[in-house]
Design an enzyme around this catalytic site. Structure first.
Site, PDB file in Angstrom:
ATOM      1  N   HIS A  34      -4.447   4.201  -2.727  1.00 34.29           N
ATOM      2  CA  HIS A  34      -3.272   3.893  -2.027  1.00 34.29           C
ATOM      3  C   HIS A  34      -2.084   4.872  -2.628  1.00 34.29           C
ATOM      4  O   HIS A  34      -1.765   4.851  -3.781  1.00 34.29           O
ATOM      5  CB  HIS A  34      -2.911   2.547  -2.295  1.00 34.29           C
ATOM      6  CG  HIS A  34      -3.808   1.413  -1.522  1.00 34.29           C
ATOM      7  ND1 HIS A  34      -3.701   1.407  -0.243  1.00 34.29           N
ATOM      8  CD2 HIS A  34      -4.520   0.851  -1.943  1.00 34.29           C
ATOM      9  CE1 HIS A  34      -4.688   0.330  -0.054  1.00 34.29           C
ATOM     10  NE2 HIS A  34      -5.269  -0.100  -1.118  1.00 34.29           N
ATOM     11  N   THR A 116       0.225   4.253   3.979  1.00 34.30           N
ATOM     12  CA  THR A 116       1.058   3.680   5.516  1.00 34.30           C
ATOM     13  C   THR A 116       2.182   4.423   5.658  1.00 34.30           C
ATOM     14  O   THR A 116       3.129   4.723   5.113  1.00 34.30           O
ATOM     15  CB  THR A 116       1.655   2.334   4.738  1.00 34.30           C
ATOM     16  OG1 THR A 116       0.709   1.726   3.958  1.00 34.30           O
ATOM     17  CG2 THR A 116       1.743   1.377   6.058  1.00 34.30           C
ATOM     18  N   PRO A 117       2.135   5.181   7.216  1.00 29.64           N
ATOM     19  CA  PRO A 117       2.948   6.160   7.485  1.00 29.64           C
ATOM     20  C   PRO A 117       4.133   5.008   7.595  1.00 29.64           C
ATOM     21  O   PRO A 117       4.096   3.960   8.035  1.00 29.64           O
ATOM     22  CB  PRO A 117       2.585   6.464   8.901  1.00 29.64           C
ATOM     23  CG  PRO A 117       1.113   6.308   8.814  1.00 29.64           C
ATOM     24  CD  PRO A 117       0.823   5.174   7.816  1.00 29.64           C
ATOM     25  N   LYS A 118       5.430   5.460   7.373  1.00 36.62           N
ATOM     26  CA  LYS A 118       6.664   4.590   7.359  1.00 36.62           C
ATOM     27  C   LYS A 118       7.713   5.131   8.310  1.00 36.62           C
ATOM     28  O   LYS A 118       8.051   6.309   8.126  1.00 36.62           O
ATOM     29  CB  LYS A 118       7.105   4.487   5.889  1.00 36.62           C
ATOM     30  CG  LYS A 118       6.179   3.821   4.979  1.00 36.62           C
ATOM     31  CD  LYS A 118       6.375   3.879   3.726  1.00 36.62           C
ATOM     32  CE  LYS A 118       5.172   3.246   2.668  1.00 36.62           C
ATOM     33  NZ  LYS A 118       3.970   3.839   2.638  1.00 36.62           N
ATOM     34  N   GLY A 189      -2.648  -4.383   2.703  1.00 38.87           N
ATOM     35  CA  GLY A 189      -1.217  -5.035   2.506  1.00 38.87           C
ATOM     36  C   GLY A 189      -1.297  -6.474   2.087  1.00 38.87           C
ATOM     37  O   GLY A 189      -2.652  -6.833   1.788  1.00 38.87           O
ATOM     38  N   GLU A 219     -10.005 -10.472   0.052  1.00 36.87           N
ATOM     39  CA  GLU A 219      -9.128 -10.408  -1.319  1.00 36.87           C
ATOM     40  C   GLU A 219      -8.710 -11.733  -1.808  1.00 36.87           C
ATOM     41  O   GLU A 219      -8.399 -11.785  -3.046  1.00 36.87           O
ATOM     42  CB  GLU A 219      -8.066  -9.357  -1.300  1.00 36.87           C
ATOM     43  CG  GLU A 219      -7.898  -8.434  -2.403  1.00 36.87           C
ATOM     44  CD  GLU A 219      -6.768  -7.377  -2.174  1.00 36.87           C
ATOM     45  OE1 GLU A 219      -6.437  -7.244  -1.000  1.00 36.87           O
ATOM     46  OE2 GLU A 219      -6.332  -6.759  -2.889  1.00 36.87           O
ATOM     47  N   ASP A 294      -8.184   2.013  -6.637  1.00 32.87           N
ATOM     48  CA  ASP A 294      -7.178   1.032  -5.809  1.00 32.87           C
ATOM     49  C   ASP A 294      -5.904   1.833  -5.939  1.00 32.87           C
ATOM     50  O   ASP A 294      -5.288   2.293  -5.219  1.00 32.87           O
ATOM     51  CB  ASP A 294      -7.203  -0.303  -6.105  1.00 32.87           C
ATOM     52  CG  ASP A 294      -6.725  -1.123  -5.310  1.00 32.87           C
ATOM     53  OD1 ASP A 294      -6.414  -0.866  -3.976  1.00 32.87           O
ATOM     54  OD2 ASP A 294      -6.777  -2.460  -5.454  1.00 32.87           O
ATOM     55  N   ASP A 295      -5.181   1.589  -7.125  1.00 33.49           N
ATOM     56  CA  ASP A 295      -3.795   1.895  -7.504  1.00 33.49           C
ATOM     57  C   ASP A 295      -3.970   2.320  -8.777  1.00 33.49           C
ATOM     58  O   ASP A 295      -3.597   1.586  -9.709  1.00 33.49           O
ATOM     59  CB  ASP A 295      -2.787   0.591  -7.189  1.00 33.49           C
ATOM     60  CG  ASP A 295      -2.994   0.036  -5.815  1.00 33.49           C
ATOM     61  OD1 ASP A 295      -2.545   0.952  -4.912  1.00 33.49           O
ATOM     62  OD2 ASP A 295      -3.731  -0.824  -5.579  1.00 33.49           O
TER      63      ASP A 295
HETATM   64  C1  6MZ Z   1      -4.033  -4.848  -0.395  1.00 28.94           C
HETATM   65  C2  6MZ Z   1      -2.876  -2.927  -1.028  1.00 28.94           C
HETATM   66  C3  6MZ Z   1      -3.334  -2.949  -2.167  1.00 28.94           C
HETATM   67  O1  6MZ Z   1       0.127   2.782   1.604  1.00 28.94           O
HETATM   68  O2  6MZ Z   1       2.652   2.870   0.850  1.00 28.94           O
HETATM   69  N1  6MZ Z   1      -2.046  -1.762  -1.008  1.00 28.94           N
HETATM   70  N2  6MZ Z   1      -3.367  -3.897   0.008  1.00 28.94           N
HETATM   71  N3  6MZ Z   1      -4.584  -5.110  -1.465  1.00 28.94           N
HETATM   72  C4  6MZ Z   1      -4.340  -4.101  -2.772  1.00 28.94           C
HETATM   73  N4  6MZ Z   1      -4.823  -4.686  -3.687  1.00 28.94           N
HETATM   74  C5  6MZ Z   1      -4.107  -4.440  -4.981  1.00 28.94           C
HETATM   75  N5  6MZ Z   1      -3.039  -2.065  -3.051  1.00 28.94           N
HETATM   76  C6  6MZ Z   1      -2.198  -1.349  -2.303  1.00 28.94           C
HETATM   77  O3  6MZ Z   1       0.633   2.580  -0.723  1.00 28.94           O
HETATM   78  C7  6MZ Z   1       0.959   1.141  -1.284  1.00 28.94           C
HETATM   79  C8  6MZ Z   1       0.597   0.145  -0.122  1.00 28.94           C
HETATM   80  O4  6MZ Z   1      -0.782   0.073  -0.255  1.00 28.94           O
HETATM   81  C9  6MZ Z   1      -1.342  -1.420   0.195  1.00 28.94           C
HETATM   82  C10 6MZ Z   1      -0.217  -2.038   0.231  1.00 28.94           C
HETATM   83  O5  6MZ Z   1       0.365  -2.204   1.789  1.00 28.94           O
HETATM   84  C11 6MZ Z   1       1.159  -1.171  -0.363  1.00 28.94           C
HETATM   85  O6  6MZ Z   1       2.189  -1.375   0.048  1.00 28.94           O
HETATM   86  P1  6MZ Z   1       1.096   3.333   0.392  1.00 28.94           P
HETATM   87  O7  6MZ Z   1       1.072   4.690   0.242  1.00 28.94           O
END
Ligand code: 6MZ
Length: 354
Positions: A34, A116-118, A189, A219, A294-295
């Site tokens: 993400h 996520t397009p904002k 999300g 999840e 993931d992140d």
């Molecule tokens: C669900 C997640 C996530 O889209 O603004 N996001 N959604 N589960 C997870 N597990 C930890 N990790 C991230 O990136 C951030 C967004 O990605 C989703 C959430 O909607 C978060 O706000 P973007 O680039």
């Protein structure tokens, strides 16, 4: 360290740190990242100081940049805090370029970045201009090493907070941007928010237009929704942490590849620990899985680390790691021709390491 020294090290002491150098060299594909979750900690700090945001305290910044455990609910508060920092087109371009550079620096040959397009009219940002800024970041990254050789594709995320119309808008934008490298749509999300029926028409529309679909599923415990998601039969699923016996049997029968994010699941307490992660069961059942980050910013990890953690936690051997990387190529949403190039990169690596 030479190839021989590395091979000797993993045979003598097959722990995480001995696997890491090998995993850094392995050609890997990242299918679940993400954008706003992958912002570098150093960039977060710099943005906070340059924007002088009174709404973010030192404690907030500490929480965003610390790599410790946090509940899943807390993660969504953190993402909103990161979103307060990425409110300018230039910043969105910059974080996109940096994320691509970071993946490229550890032998990622293919990156499917999702965002996520904002619509943020208060900052002069529309979904379309947000995506233009992301595309500019990809373009910038392509012009420089080390990212020049890496293939980058995009998935547009529908946030579970979106209503049906907002989800449909995102899909319409994804369809419009297919020629620019958008290959699919993701549903993500806070898993405790919203209901499946809201986004289903948009997801069906995406599929009819030729976009691939991946869904964050299970999840948290929500068996009814997970069954509905399996009925939809997306091309890939993400997480699948909380399944009952019936769901597990359905998943395995479906053969749908699952994006697994070990550190994310451990740090959000979605699973008790690495060795207890459901990767072990899925892998033993020969269910298709792909290791992902993931992140990487919020959880302080890298794709190489995820492979090294898997090797150390589940006793994988060198050939099994190469095989995992090879199979992941088959689950990419890119074209067959592009996959052929990615397959060749893993084959070349396998040959060099035999
Ligand atoms: C669900 C997640 C996530 O889209 O603004 N996001 N959604 N589960 C997870 N597990 C930890 N990790 C991230 O990136 C951030 C967004 O990605 C989703 C959430 O909607 C978060 O706000 P973007 O680039």
């Amino acid at each position: 360290m030479s190839k021989q020294q590395l091979q000797q090290a993993v045979q003598e002491q097959p722990g995480y740190s001995t696997w890491l150098p090998f995993c850094q060299l392995l050609p890997k594909v990242e299918l679940h990242a993400h954008l706003n979750g992958c912002v570098r900690a150093s960039t977060v700090r710099e943005l906070v100081h340059s924007q002088q945001l009174s709404s973010l305290s030192e404690a907030d910044i500490e929480r965003i940049t610390s790599t410790g455990h946090r509940s899943l609910a807390d993660c969504f508060v953190l993402f909103d805090a990161v979103h307060q920092l990425t409110t300018k087109h230039d910043t969105i371009t910059r974080i996109t370029r940096e994320v691509i550079e970071d993946f490229a620096a550890e032998q990622t040959t293919y990156l499917e970045l999702r965002t996520t397009p904002k619509d943020r009219p208060e900052h002069g940002i529309s979904k379309r201009s947000y995506m233009a800024a992301v595309l500019a970041g990809i373009q910038q990254a392509r012009q420089a090493q080390p990212a020049a050789g890496m293939l980058v594709k995009l998935l547009l995320s529908i946030d579970r907070r979106n209503d049906a119309a907002a989800a449909m808008d995102t899909v319409a934008l994804a369809i419009e941007l297919m020629p620019a490298g958008v290959v699919g749509v993701d549903l993500s999300g806070n898993p405790s928010v919203g209901s499946w029926a809201t986004w289903l028409p948009a997801l069906q529309h995406a599929r009819q237009a030729g976009l691939k679909v991946t869904l964050h599923a299970a999840e948290v415990a929500n068996y009814e929704e997970t069954h509905a998601m399996l009925d939809f039969a997306p091309e890939r699923l993400c997480h699948m942490c909380v399944l009952d016996e019936a769901l597990q049997q359905r998943l395995w029968a479906s053969n749908i590849p699952v994006e697994l994010c070990l550190t994310s699941n451990v740090k959000t307490n979605s699973v008790p620990g690495y060795v207890d992660h459901h990767f072990k069961q899925f892998y033993a059942a020969c269910h298709p899985v792909v290791l992902c980050t993931d992140d990487s910013g919020v959880f302080g990890t890298t794709l190489s680390q995820e492979y090294a953690i898997a090797a150390a936690s589940f006793g994988l051997e060198q050939q099994q790691l190469i095989e995992l990387a090879a199979r992941a190529v088959e689950y990419c949403f890119c074209s067959e021709q592009e996959k052929q190039r990615l397959r060749q990169q893993v084959l070349d690596f396998r040959e060099a390491w035999q």
